[in-house]
Scaffold this active site. Structure first.
Site, short mmCIF file in Angstrom:
data_model
loop_
_atom_site.label_atom_id
_atom_site.label_comp_id
_atom_site.label_asym_id
_atom_site.label_seq_id
_atom_site.Cartn_x
_atom_site.Cartn_y
_atom_site.Cartn_z
CG ASP A 29 5.45 4.31 2.69
OD1 ASP A 29 4.62 4.72 1.87
OD2 ASP A 29 6.66 4.62 2.64
CG HIS A 93 -0.19 3.09 -3.48
ND1 HIS A 93 0.24 3.30 -4.77
CD2 HIS A 93 0.29 4.13 -2.77
CE1 HIS A 93 0.96 4.40 -4.84
NE2 HIS A 93 1.00 4.94 -3.64
CG HIS A 95 -0.29 6.60 1.27
ND1 HIS A 95 1.06 6.51 1.50
CD2 HIS A 95 -0.42 6.90 -0.05
CE1 HIS A 95 1.73 6.76 0.38
NE2 HIS A 95 0.84 7.00 -0.58
#
Ligand code: AMP
Length: 129
Positions: A29, A93, A95
């Site tokens: 990220d 997505h 995390h």
């Protein structure tokens, strides 16, 4: 729907990749909550994770597990926390965030500011784990 993540998949914009196969990709990220904060995505362009077909959904989590095991070898932490938000980028997505306490996974918190060199170094270590 095409998004910034489609461009990452196609290599049209840079990313710090950690793992990839025909169907999935993991990369750091760019505005991490912690060192090693990683996003795991399917290459299929599906916005909402719960709209993924069953096998892509299951294989995404399986791929994420393998990536989490690599991250925890390199980043000292209590465990790898997982979160699915999806309000910013319309491409499914997960995390993966190294955490030591619940406050480490607070998305309202100020993000770390890491240089491209630091991100590249972290990605290389996790990739090699
Ligand atoms: P969300 O959709 O709310 O789960 O958040 C999207 C996440 O993608 C945020 O944590 C962003 O920092 C991250 N992000 C957005 N653009 C990029 C990019 N080009 N490379 C890496 N991470 C990104």
């Amino acid at each position: 729907m095409p998004s910034v993540f489609s461009k990452i998949i196609k290599g049209e914009i840079p990313s710090h990749k950690i793992a990839e196969n025909d169907d999935f990709l993991a990369f750091l990220d760019i505005n991490p909550l912690a060192k090693g904060h990683t996003l795991v995505i399917p290459k299929k362009e599906v916005d909402y994770i719960f709209d993924l077909d069953g096998s892509t959904y299951q294989n995404l989590w399986s791929f994420a597990k393998d990536v989490a095991k690599k991250i925890e070898k390199v980043i000292p932490c209590e465990r790898i926390g997982t979160a699915v938000i999806g309000l910013e980028v319309p491409h499914a997505h997960i995390h993966l965030i190294p955490i030591n306490s619940v406050s480490d996974i607070n998305f309202s918190r100020e993000k770390l500011s890491l240089s491209q060199e630091e991100l590249a170094e972290i990605a290389a270590k996790i990739k090699a784990a």
